[in-house]
Design a protein around this motif. Structure first.
Motif, mmCIF file in Angstrom:
data_model
loop_
_atom_site.group_PDB
_atom_site.id
_atom_site.type_symbol
_atom_site.label_atom_id
_atom_site.label_comp_id
_atom_site.label_asym_id
_atom_site.label_seq_id
_atom_site.Cartn_x
_atom_site.Cartn_y
_atom_site.Cartn_z
ATOM 1 N N LYS A 77 0.828 -1.173 0.071
ATOM 2 C CA LYS A 77 0.030 0.047 -0.092
ATOM 3 C C LYS A 77 0.898 1.173 -0.088
ATOM 4 C CE LYS A 77 -3.703 0.197 2.872
ATOM 5 N NZ LYS A 77 -4.302 0.196 3.961
ATOM 6 N N ALA A 78 1.906 1.422 0.719
ATOM 7 C CA ALA A 78 2.822 2.559 1.046
ATOM 8 C C ALA A 78 3.366 2.459 -0.543
ATOM 9 C CB ALA A 78 3.716 2.243 2.154
ATOM 10 N N VAL A 79 3.994 1.477 -0.662
ATOM 11 C CA VAL A 79 5.133 1.818 -1.947
ATOM 12 C C VAL A 79 4.305 2.016 -3.253
ATOM 13 C CG1 VAL A 79 6.934 0.553 -3.446
ATOM 14 C CG2 VAL A 79 6.795 0.386 -1.054
ATOM 15 N N SER A 80 2.998 1.692 -3.337
ATOM 16 C CA SER A 80 2.436 1.798 -4.354
ATOM 17 C C SER A 80 1.677 3.285 -4.436
ATOM 18 C CB SER A 80 1.095 0.633 -4.613
ATOM 19 O OG SER A 80 0.317 0.991 -3.641
ATOM 20 N N GLU A 81 1.630 3.982 -3.220
ATOM 21 C CA GLU A 81 1.508 5.336 -3.180
ATOM 22 C C GLU A 81 2.821 6.045 -3.224
ATOM 23 O OE1 GLU A 81 -1.599 6.858 -2.815
ATOM 24 O OE2 GLU A 81 -2.597 4.588 -2.955
ATOM 25 N N GLY A 82 3.760 5.831 -3.658
ATOM 26 C CA GLY A 82 5.195 6.297 -3.884
ATOM 27 C C GLY A 82 6.014 6.707 -2.556
ATOM 28 N N LYS A 83 5.478 5.986 -1.553
ATOM 29 C CA LYS A 83 6.226 6.052 -0.223
ATOM 30 C C LYS A 83 7.129 4.818 -0.125
ATOM 31 C CE LYS A 83 3.716 9.276 -0.305
ATOM 32 N NZ LYS A 83 2.311 9.355 0.280
ATOM 33 N N LYS A 84 8.554 5.040 -0.623
ATOM 34 C CA LYS A 84 9.358 3.716 -0.648
ATOM 35 C C LYS A 84 10.470 3.569 0.296
ATOM 36 C CE LYS A 84 9.241 4.043 -5.903
ATOM 37 N NZ LYS A 84 8.578 5.158 -5.951
ATOM 38 N N THR A 85 10.382 4.505 0.997
ATOM 39 C CA THR A 85 11.416 4.505 2.411
ATOM 40 C C THR A 85 10.410 4.650 3.643
ATOM 41 O OG1 THR A 85 13.046 5.676 1.019
ATOM 42 C CG2 THR A 85 13.483 5.486 3.529
#
Ligand SMILES: O=c1ccn([C@H]2C[C@H](O)[C@@H](CO)O2)c(=O)[nH]1
Ligand SMILES: [Zn+2]
Length: 134
Positions: free
Chosen positions: A62-70
């Motif tokens: 969910k986080a990474v697919s919203e652009g939050k990769k760290t």
């Protein structure tokens, strides 16, 4: 700032959305990104059992697919005697997006908490630098 306690509370809350008709074992996870956002997730099972997605990976995706990769930390919670410990697949996925000192907060619904780093949970993780095309 989201505290570890709040992250554990959100992980416990996320269990209510677990889709677990096969195991009846609800797991919740809640993570914090480097900009302080929180994403939660639950486990999602399937009639083809091996397609199950764990709570930890649901939250990470969910986080990474919203652009939050760290990510900086993740709490995981279940109804277990001891704080629940992420499976090997989740450890590898977490190691992709957490720094080596990133915190994994193992917990249970009775409030037991055990804080570890991802490096402690998965020493010697396979990394991008191990690929020979880098
Ligand atoms: O850390 C864990 C361990 C297990 N599960 C899920 C997978 C499956 O739905 C159920 C029983 O293995 O618990 C998680 O979500 N996270
Ligand atoms: Zn897992």
């Amino acid at each position: 700032m989201v505290t570890n306690e709040e992250l554990v509370k959100k992980a416990i809350e996320a269990r209510s959305n677990a889709y677990v008709p096969y195991s009846r074992f609800a797991v919740g996870a809640a993570l914090k990104t480097d900009n302080g956002e929180v994403f939660s997730g639950s486990n999602i099972e399937n009639a083809s059992y091996g397609l199950t997605n764990c709570a930890e990976r649901t939250a990470v995706f969910k986080a990474v697919s919203e652009g939050k990769k760290t990510l900086t930390s993740i709490a995981v919670a279940a109804d277990t005697e001891e704080p629940v410990s992420p499976c090997g697949a989740c450890r590898q996925v977490l190691s992709e997006f957490l720094p080596t000192d990133g915190k994994v907060i193992l917990s249970n619904i009775n409030g037991m908490v055990k804080e570890m780093t991802i490096a402690e949970l998965l020493p010697g993780a396979f990394e991008a630098k191990d690929l020979n095309n880098e």
